[in-house]
Each structure stands twice: as structure tokens, then as C-alpha cells.
Design an enzyme around this catalytic site. Structure first.
Site, PDB file in Angstrom:
ATOM      1  N   ASN A   1      27.868   5.565  18.929  1.00 46.14           N
ATOM      2  CA  ASN A   1      28.643   5.138  20.100  1.00 46.14           C
ATOM      3  C   ASN A   1      28.644   6.197  21.186  1.00 46.14           C
ATOM      4  OD1 ASN A   1      29.232   2.667  19.094  1.00 46.14           O
ATOM      5  ND2 ASN A   1      31.273   3.186  18.377  1.00 46.14           N
TER       6      ASN A   1
ATOM      7  N   GLY B   1      -0.034  -5.116   0.437  1.00 46.91           N
ATOM      8  CA  GLY B   1      -1.184  -4.992  -0.463  1.00 46.91           C
ATOM      9  C   GLY B   1      -0.937  -5.678  -1.807  1.00 46.91           C
TER      10      GLY B   1
ATOM     11  N   GLU C   1      -1.712  -9.179  -1.296  1.00 43.48           N
ATOM     12  CA  GLU C   1      -3.161  -9.302  -1.091  1.00 43.48           C
ATOM     13  C   GLU C   1      -3.890  -9.278  -2.427  1.00 43.48           C
ATOM     14  OE1 GLU C   1      -4.399  -7.636   3.081  1.00 43.48           O
ATOM     15  OE2 GLU C   1      -3.248  -6.117   2.056  1.00 43.48           O
TER      16      GLU C   1
ATOM     17  N   LYS D   1      47.395   3.605  12.436  1.00 45.83           N
ATOM     18  CA  LYS D   1      46.607   3.917  11.236  1.00 45.83           C
ATOM     19  C   LYS D   1      47.368   4.931  10.368  1.00 45.83           C
ATOM     20  CE  LYS D   1      41.955   3.075  13.235  1.00 45.83           C
ATOM     21  NZ  LYS D   1      41.341   1.910  12.632  1.00 45.83           N
TER      22      LYS D   1
ATOM     23  N   GLU E   1       3.080  -6.167   7.154  1.00 42.90           N
ATOM     24  CA  GLU E   1       2.348  -5.072   7.808  1.00 42.90           C
ATOM     25  C   GLU E   1       2.637  -4.928   9.296  1.00 42.90           C
ATOM     26  OE1 GLU E   1       1.123  -7.071   5.555  1.00 42.90           O
ATOM     27  OE2 GLU E   1      -0.189  -6.006   4.165  1.00 42.90           O
TER      28      GLU E   1
ATOM     29  N   MET F   1      36.047  -6.985  12.177  1.00 46.85           N
ATOM     30  CA  MET F   1      35.303  -6.086  11.296  1.00 46.85           C
ATOM     31  C   MET F   1      35.759  -6.203   9.844  1.00 46.85           C
ATOM     32  SD  MET F   1      33.051  -4.790  13.132  1.00 46.85           S
ATOM     33  CE  MET F   1      32.356  -3.515  12.107  1.00 46.85           C
TER      34      MET F   1
ATOM     35  N   SER G   1      36.036   3.433  15.014  1.00 45.97           N
ATOM     36  CA  SER G   1      34.758   3.590  15.700  1.00 45.97           C
ATOM     37  C   SER G   1      34.731   4.822  16.585  1.00 45.97           C
ATOM     38  CB  SER G   1      34.438   2.340  16.523  1.00 45.97           C
ATOM     39  OG  SER G   1      35.538   1.986  17.301  1.00 45.97           O
TER      40      SER G   1
ATOM     41  N   ASN H   1      28.898  -3.864  14.313  1.00 45.11           N
ATOM     42  CA  ASN H   1      29.116  -5.287  14.478  1.00 45.11           C
ATOM     43  C   ASN H   1      27.820  -5.958  14.945  1.00 45.11           C
ATOM     44  OD1 ASN H   1      30.385  -7.718  14.887  1.00 45.11           O
ATOM     45  ND2 ASN H   1      31.456  -7.105  16.758  1.00 45.11           N
TER      46      ASN H   1
ATOM     47  N   ALA I   1       0.856  -1.185   0.000  1.00 42.93           N
ATOM     48  CA  ALA I   1       0.000   0.000   0.000  1.00 42.93           C
ATOM     49  C   ALA I   1       0.896   1.240   0.000  1.00 42.93           C
ATOM     50  CB  ALA I   1      -0.883  -0.014   1.243  1.00 42.93           C
TER      51      ALA I   1
HETATM   52  P1  NAI Z   1      40.677  -6.772  15.241  1.00 44.79           P
HETATM   53  O1  NAI Z   1      41.732  -6.668  16.270  1.00 44.79           O
HETATM   54  O2  NAI Z   1      39.728  -7.908  15.257  1.00 44.79           O
HETATM   55  O3  NAI Z   1      41.357  -6.772  13.806  1.00 44.79           O
HETATM   56  C1  NAI Z   1      42.352  -5.880  13.401  1.00 44.79           C
HETATM   57  C2  NAI Z   1      43.182  -6.585  12.331  1.00 44.79           C
HETATM   58  O4  NAI Z   1      44.026  -5.621  11.733  1.00 44.79           O
HETATM   59  C3  NAI Z   1      44.077  -7.683  12.896  1.00 44.79           C
HETATM   60  O5  NAI Z   1      43.846  -8.889  12.194  1.00 44.79           O
HETATM   61  C4  NAI Z   1      45.481  -7.159  12.630  1.00 44.79           C
HETATM   62  O6  NAI Z   1      46.392  -8.183  12.297  1.00 44.79           O
HETATM   63  C5  NAI Z   1      45.257  -6.243  11.459  1.00 44.79           C
HETATM   64  N1  NAI Z   1      46.285  -5.213  11.324  1.00 44.79           N
HETATM   65  C6  NAI Z   1      46.777  -4.402  12.288  1.00 44.79           C
HETATM   66  N2  NAI Z   1      47.705  -3.578  11.759  1.00 44.79           N
HETATM   67  C7  NAI Z   1      47.792  -3.878  10.454  1.00 44.79           C
HETATM   68  C8  NAI Z   1      48.572  -3.367   9.379  1.00 44.79           C
HETATM   69  N3  NAI Z   1      49.438  -2.379   9.559  1.00 44.79           N
HETATM   70  N4  NAI Z   1      48.405  -3.909   8.170  1.00 44.79           N
HETATM   71  C9  NAI Z   1      47.523  -4.910   7.972  1.00 44.79           C
HETATM   72  N5  NAI Z   1      46.760  -5.431   8.938  1.00 44.79           N
HETATM   73  C10 NAI Z   1      46.893  -4.912  10.177  1.00 44.79           C
HETATM   74  O7  NAI Z   1      39.914  -5.378  15.266  1.00 44.79           O
HETATM   75  P2  NAI Z   1      38.397  -5.037  14.883  1.00 44.79           P
HETATM   76  O8  NAI Z   1      37.541  -5.242  16.047  1.00 44.79           O
HETATM   77  O9  NAI Z   1      38.068  -5.703  13.603  1.00 44.79           O
HETATM   78  O10 NAI Z   1      38.488  -3.470  14.647  1.00 44.79           O
HETATM   79  C11 NAI Z   1      39.061  -2.910  13.486  1.00 44.79           C
HETATM   80  C12 NAI Z   1      38.611  -1.471  13.361  1.00 44.79           C
HETATM   81  O11 NAI Z   1      37.212  -1.441  13.287  1.00 44.79           O
HETATM   82  C13 NAI Z   1      38.986  -0.590  14.523  1.00 44.79           C
HETATM   83  O12 NAI Z   1      39.273   0.685  14.037  1.00 44.79           O
HETATM   84  C14 NAI Z   1      37.741  -0.583  15.383  1.00 44.79           C
HETATM   85  O13 NAI Z   1      37.610   0.576  16.176  1.00 44.79           O
HETATM   86  C15 NAI Z   1      36.685  -0.608  14.313  1.00 44.79           C
HETATM   87  N6  NAI Z   1      35.399  -1.128  14.739  1.00 44.79           N
HETATM   88  C16 NAI Z   1      35.282  -2.205  15.545  1.00 44.79           C
HETATM   89  C17 NAI Z   1      34.038  -2.683  15.920  1.00 44.79           C
HETATM   90  C18 NAI Z   1      33.898  -3.922  16.764  1.00 44.79           C
HETATM   91  O14 NAI Z   1      32.790  -4.162  17.272  1.00 44.79           O
HETATM   92  N7  NAI Z   1      34.935  -4.718  16.926  1.00 44.79           N
HETATM   93  C19 NAI Z   1      32.792  -2.022  15.463  1.00 44.79           C
HETATM   94  C20 NAI Z   1      33.049  -0.940  14.550  1.00 44.79           C
HETATM   95  C21 NAI Z   1      34.298  -0.508  14.241  1.00 44.79           C
END
Ligand code: NAI
Length: 682
Positions: free
Chosen positions: A490, A117, A120, A397, A142, A318, A419, A443, A71
Site C-alpha cells: 500500500n 513438458g 507433452e 482494535k 508455458e 475482508m 492495512s 482484496n 520442464a
Molecule cells: P468492514 O467495515 O467491511 O468490516 C468491518 C466489520 O467489523 C464490520 O462488519 C463491523 O461490524 C465489524 N466490527 C467492528 N468492530 C467490531 C467488534 N468490536 N467486534 C466484532 N466485530 C466488529 O471493513 P473491511 O473493509 O473488511 O476492513 C477490515 C480490516 O481489514 C481493516 O483493518 C482494514 O484496514 C483491513 N483491510 C481492508 C481491505 C479492503 O480492501 N477493504 C484490504 C485489506 C485490509
């Protein structure tokens, strides 16, 4: 045969077998929906067609995206009272009754979505033919809008597939693909594209008896069985939602139980119930949520960008899941981490996702072929978009960006999944900071719909638009936010989580705290949410935010992390976990004041929402509400945090905060944004 009615939203064609093909094609819209104008035109066509006594009628859609989406929801928002609602529902019912009463075979030819709809209408046809394609979706969603089928849907579906299956479909609001629909008897034929028209023609010419369910399904509609089944259904619904917050599913069960033997009365009851529900707070708020979703979907629509190759760096929780999701959505993806061993678990998870979603071995293999483990980072040089998801550490980073920037194609964009870190702390490492944008997924990636599009001071508008367009290609909802610490979701969630930790350290059992939150309407309580996210991650984000907003971090959180109790992943956090499930002791004993607990949790969240609006972290209150609903599941039937404040009254809530401030301290001090909130003119 010349059927001369004015054709605006429909086109009529008659073939050599005297079969009428009624093509639906809503004027000035990309999707077919059933508004009152369209229904009236359909009614005129049906009347004219009936008078020509054709061999049969086939109803089909000329829109590439599907049959009929439902609808016209926008029309619902213009309904002012029950009488108007009743008029609209009765119109739909009478048109579909006319269709169902035609004395010759009628077929709905279905491709793409056939929802609400739309289904339906298809149910009012004698036969249904569906295209064999994963994009074919049939359902009656619905209840998700706080209502239930109203154009005769429940009256026709229950005898067609049996009471239990019909109620399950309507109460869950889920949709079925063509084969699932065939299995329960909802469609008569499932055929590939090249046989679609022939299948419909053959049904008209052969005119087999209309489908009937087997005896067990017929039995489930029996007057003696219905009371028992209704009890079971009510119990199932009650496990998810309360009648107070979501009255529609309960109303639907009541109607079926009472009137399933009398279609005319059931139609009447359907109409009365919808007219009542559609004006209620829940339906109004859920319709608002639907429209907010449309608003987010529209973002990025104007940007035509067709990225092909995606490179993801960081194959952890992630990055691994983002890479898998991008692959599932058709992109070629290279996935980089420090070693092949770190990429392997992500590849395994991706394979599981593809198996679950794609089912067909060939499609699964094709997806695996599109996802390439790439520990040397060869994909950077070919990527249209590089997504960074490495450790949440600004220095690490920055070092990575310095290394990859010279390797990236000139027009590629760089997206970070940080994040909490403002982009300004990251972009100093780049020669061209304008191409850095935040693409903050939540996540688990495959479940959470929202993606925050973080715009730093130097992010180019074009890069931000591309990020939004990319998010839509991933079938996710983009929310533009400014690059302030914690961004929107967050930041607003954190005070709520921290208040839960304070409550727990005061001795309130976690299950009581969670119950207070879920009875307010949160999908999961804050204690379980913190455990699921990981207490180390919560603590990390809390540290970053407290640096900017002077929020105290409860000692209890630090103690748990120091002791290695990180939540679900370590088997213990606020709860103990047994096979991944929280062990929750009974919560009935104890004289806890649930209302006070809810107030403390929710008011801190609302106060932060007000602060974010004042600081313009998002452009307006609608976007803020959308972010919290799609990013955290904030009680949808309340319409979002700011909408909830408006409903209760900002002055009342500010007084509540002031009282809590006196009792509990400065963390409840009302933000200065309350003063300007919803000021009534004059
Ligand atoms: P994680 O610790 O599970 O994974 C990070 C990965 O990055 C590891 O496998 C590590 O070996 C790799 N890594 C680190 N330095 C590197 C480099 N120089 N070159 C290549 N690989 C490299 O971390 P996660 O939880 O996946 O988080 C990743 C990002 O996502 C962070 O910035 C975090 O804040 C963000 N994030 C995390 C969430 C969560 O719930 N875990 C939710 C949303 C964002």
C-alpha cells in the site's frame, strides 16, 4: 523380462502380462520435473524397453503430489545463448518422438499435476488415463513463462482435440481437471484411484484405436480455415496483451497457421521459436517471476504447525472473505461480528464461493458445516489462530484485544488484518504482545495471492513463522514486511494512485490515465483501481500515510468522498458505474502525452519502492519485486519495480525524477536510496 539400464530417476517393473511399468521418481526432489539429465535417462530406458518388445508401456509417477510438473525451469536460467536453448528443446523433442514411435501401446497414468513438458510427454503416449480427483490438473502453462510448448506439445495437441480447443488451452495457459480434459478428448479414461492401474492395463491389452476428435474439431485445423481462426485468436490475445510485451502467444498462432499440416516442420518451428523466445527480455523476466514465487512459497516451509480452528472477528468485506477462504482450505472456522445480521451476508458470500469452487453438493455442505456464525465469540477460546478484521481504528482494535486476550488459549496467535496501522500502536493493549502479528490479506481475498506478514518490534520469531506456515496452508504467498506505516504494497502504491488523482484534477480524463498505466503493463489503471478499492478506503490509508510521510492528499479525493462518491460500490467515483462496470468514454480524441503521464505515475511508484528498500521494509530487492507483482500485478514482464530500474539504469531514472521535481514539485524529489542503488563496483 529384465531391462537392465541404470535407474536413477526412474524405476522399471515388468508384470506377468509383459507390460512394462515405468515409474518416474526424480531423485532428491519432491516433484517430478524434466531436466536434461532426466530426459537422457528416459531416452535410455525407452531404447532398452523398445528392444525387449513388451506388450505395452505404462508411464506413471511415484510422487504423491503428481505426475510431472513440467520442464526444469531452473535449467532455463542457465541457458546462455540460442544454440544451448535449441539443444535442450531438440533433446526433449527427440525423446518424445521416440516414445510416440514405439510400436506397442503406451499409456500415461496421470494423477495430480500434469503440466507443460509433463503433458507433452503424456501426449506422446497413445493413451492417457487420469485420476478422478479435483487435484488432477492438466495444462500447458508455458505462455505464462513467456514461451510456448516446445517438446512437440502443439504438434500433438492440435490434431488430438482440434485446433481451436488446443490453441485456447495453450494461449490461456489454464489447466483442466480430469473431467474437463476428458470432455475435450485430451484424456481417454477418468477413473477413481482403485481402478487406475486396471484402466491402464486394459487399454494396453485391448489396444483400441487412438482417440480422434469429431469433424468440427478436425475442421478447425484445415488449411483453409486456419487463417480465419488465427485472425480471431490474434484479436483475442491482443485484447489482453501486446505482441511487444508478450510475443509468445503470437508466435504460437503464427506457427500453427503456417505449419499445422506438416508435423516435422512444425516441430522445427516450435524449437526455433522457443530458442529465440527463451533468451528474450519477457521470458527472462517471467521466469524470474516464477522463481520469486517459488522463493515466497519456500518461506514458512520449515515450520511444522497444524492449526485446526480459526476464529475471525469482523464479518465485513475482508473478515467475511478471509473466513470463507480458510474454510475452503479445510479449516474449522468461527466467524464473529457485532450481531447475527452482520454475519449473514458473509455466510451467503461464502456459500457462493463454495459452490463455485467445490461444485459437488456434499463438499459444499461439508464446507458450510465447517463455517460457524458466532456473534458471541465462543470460538475465541478454542482457536489456534484468531484473525481480527474489524474497523481500521487503532482504539477500537485495542479495546477488542483487551477483551479477547484472556479468553485465547495460551499458545494461540493473534493476527490483525490491518492495512496500515503499525503493530506498535496496537500491541500496547496486550499482556503478551509477542503473539501479535499482521496477516495482511488483499482484496478480493479469493483472487489476490499475496499476504503481507507484518512483524512488529515485539512479534516473536516463532509467531511470525507460524503466520507464514498458515499462509501457505491457505495456498497464499507470504511476504515478511516490517511494521512501518502502510507496510510495503500500500505504501508503494499510494503515491502512484495519488499522482493519478492529481492528473485527473488537472483535467486528464480518467480513461486516458488508465490507458497510460495499462500500456505500461499494469493489469488495471489507477483510477479504476481506486474506484474498485473504494475512495473512502484510499483516503483513509492516504491520511495515515501522509501523517508519516508528509504526502499531500489531493483535494479532489476528499471532495469525492465528501460527496458520497466512493467508487464502484456507490455507483460513482472517478467513473460512473453501470451494472458494476465502469463507463469509459472513448479516449482517442485529445492530444495527451501518454509517455509523460506514464512517467509521472510510474516514477512516483519507483521512488517509493527505492525508499522502502533503503528503509528495509523488506529484506531485499527480490522480495520487494515479488510483493509488488503478487500484491498489485505490477507488469510481470518487467520483472518487478527494482528489476525494471536496474534494466533501464538507476542514474537515468534519477535524472528523470529530478527533472519532474523541477517542473512539478517536491513530491518527485528522488529518495536518498537512489544513490546506493545498483552502484557498479569501482
Ligand atoms: P468492514 O467495515 O467491511 O468490516 C468491518 C466489520 O467489523 C464490520 O462488519 C463491523 O461490524 C465489524 N466490527 C467492528 N468492530 C467490531 C467488534 N468490536 N467486534 C466484532 N466485530 C466488529 O471493513 P473491511 O473493509 O473488511 O476492513 C477490515 C480490516 O481489514 C481493516 O483493518 C482494514 O484496514 C483491513 N483491510 C481492508 C481491505 C479492503 O480492501 N477493504 C484490504 C485489506 C485490509
Amino acid at each position: 523380462m529384465n531391462i537392465a539400464t541404470e535407474q536413477h530417476h526412474f524405476r522399471i517393473e515388468t508384470d506377468n502380462d509383459s507390460i512394462v511399468w515405468l515409474h518416474m521418481d526424480n531423485a532428491d526432489a519432491g516433484t517430478n520435473v524434466l531436466g536434461s539429465e532426466v530426459l537422457r535417462e528416459l531416452d535410455r530406458h525407452l531404447e532398452a524397453i523398445a528392444s525387449h518388445l513388451p506388450r505395452g508401456l505404462v508411464i506413471l509417477s511415484d510422487k504423491p503430489n503428481g505426475f510431472i510438473a513440467g520442464a526444469d525451469i531452473h535449467e532455463f536460467t542457465r541457458i546462455r545463448n540460442e544454440a544451448q536453448a535449441l539443444e535442450l528443446v531438440r533433446l526433449g523433442q527427440s525423446v518424445f518422438n521416440r516414445l510416440a514411435a514405439l510400436g506397442f501401446p503406451t499409456v500415461a497414468l496421470i494423477h495430480g499435476f500434469c503440466l507443460g513438458g509433463g503433458l507433452e510427454l503424456a501426449l506422446a503416449c497413445r493413451y492417457r488415463v487420469a485420476l478422478e480427483d479435483p487435484g488432477t490438473r492438466l495444462g500447458l502453462p508455458e505462455v505464462r513463462l513467456g514461451i510456448h510448448p516446445g517438446f512437440g506439445g502443439s504438434v500433438r495437441l492440435t490434431p488430438l482435440v482440434g485446433g481451436l480447443k488446443a490453441m485456447d488451452l495453450m494461449l490461456s495457459g489454464r489447466s483442466l481437471d480430469a473431467r474437463q480434459a476428458r470432455r475435450i478428448g485430451l484424456v481417454d479414461r477418468v477413473v477413481p484411484q482403485r481402478h487406475l492401474r486396471d484402466a491402464a492395463r486394459k487399454l494396453v491389452l485391448d489396444a483400441p484405436p487412438a482417440a480422434r476428435p469429431g469433424w468440427p474439431d478436425r475442421l478447425s485445423n484445415h488449411a483453409l480455415i486456419r487463417p480465419m481462426l488465427s485472425r480471431v485468436l490474434r484479436r483475442r490475445v491482443a485484447a489482453r496483451t501486446s505482441r511487444l510485451h508478450y510475443p509468445a502467444p503470437y508466435a504460437l498462432i503464427d506457427i500453427w497457421q503456417k505449419y499445422a499440416d506438416d508435423p516435422a516442420q512444425m516441430l522445427q518451428a516450435e524449437a526455433d521459436s522457443i530458442a529465440h523466445l527463451v533468451k528474450g527480455v519477457t521470458a527472462r523476466n517471467l521466469i524470474r517471476v516464477f522463481l520469486l514465487q517459488e522463493q515466497l512459497k519456500a518461506l514458512g516451509r520449515d515450520t511444522v504447525w497444524k492449526p485446526r480452528a480459526v476464529h475471525v472477528i469482523g464479518a465485513g468485506t475482508m473478515g467475511g472473505d478471509i473466513a470463507a477462504w480458510c474454510t475452503l482450505r479445510g479449516f474449522r472456522v468461527s466467524l464473529q461480528d457485532q450481531s447475527p445480521e452482520r454475519i449473514a451476508p458473509a455466510m451467503k458470500r461464502a456459500h457462493e464461493l463454495f459452490k463455485r469452487r467445490l461444485k459437488e453438493p456434499l463438499a459444499i455442505q461439508a464446507a458450510m458445516d465447517r463455517l460457524v456464525p458466532d456473534h458471541k465469540g465462543m470460538g475465541v477460546g478454542r482457536a489456534d489462530i484468531v484473525i481480527e478484521a474489524i474497523f481500521e481504528d487503532a482504539a477500537v482494535k485495542r479495546a477488542l484485544y483487551q477483551h479477547i486476550e484472556p479468553l485465547m488459549p495460551a499458545d494461540a496467535i493473534l493476527a490483525t488484518n490491518t492495512s496500515s496501522i503499525p503493530l506498535e500502536e496496537l500491541c500496547g493493549a496486550l499482556a503478551r504482545p509477542e503473539r501479535l502479528v499482521g496477516l495482511h490479506f488483499f482484496n478480493p481475498v479469493a483472487v489476490m495471492q499475496l499476504v503481507e506478514i507484518v512483524n512488529g518490534k515485539s512479534t516473536a520469531a516463532e509467531v511470525s513463522s507460524k503466520a507464514m506456515a498458515f499462509t501457505r496452508l491457505l495456498d497464499r504467498l507470504p511476504l515478511p514486511v516490517s511494521s512501518t506505516p502502510g507496510f510495503l504494497v500500500n505504501r508503494i502504491l499510494m503515491p502512484y494512485l495519488l499522482e493519478a488523482v492529481v492528473l485527473e484534477s488537472e483535467g486528464v480524463p480518467p480513461a486516458v490515465i488508465d490507458r497510460a498505466a495499462t500500456s505500461f503493463g499494469m493489469p488495471m489503471g489507477p483510477m479504476e483501481l481506486a474506484d474498485t478499492t473504494g475512495l473512502d478506503i484510499c483516503l483513509h490509508v492516504a491520511h495515515i500515510l501522509s501523517g508519516h510521510f508528509h504526502t499531500a492528499i489531493p483535494e479532489r479525493l476528499q471532495q469525492l468522498v465528501a460527496a458520497g462518491h466512493l467508487g464502484k460500490k456507490s455507483g460513482r467515483g472517478f467513473y460512473r458505474y453501470d451494472k458494476g462496470k465502469a463507463v469509459k468514454p472513448g479516449t482517442r480524441s485529445g492530444n495527451w502525452n501518454l509517455q509523460e503521464i506514464t512517467d509521472r505515475l510510474v516514477l512516483r511508484l519507483l521512488n517509493e519502492a527505492v525508499a522502502c528498500l533503503r528503509e528495509r521494509v523488506v529484506e531485499n530487492s527480490d522480495l520487494l519485486d515479488a510483493g509488488m507483482i503478487f500484491g498489485t500485478g505490477f507488469a510481470p514482464f518487467r520483472g518487478g519495480p527494482l528489476h525494471y530500474i536496474e534494466a533501464i539504469g538507476a542514474p537515468v531514472m534519477r535524472v528523470q525524477l529530478q527533472q519532474l521535481e523541477q517542473l512539478r514539485g517536491k513530491r518527485f524529489t528522488p529518495d536518498s536510496g537512489w544513490e546506493s542503488l545498483f552502484k557498479t563496483p569501482g
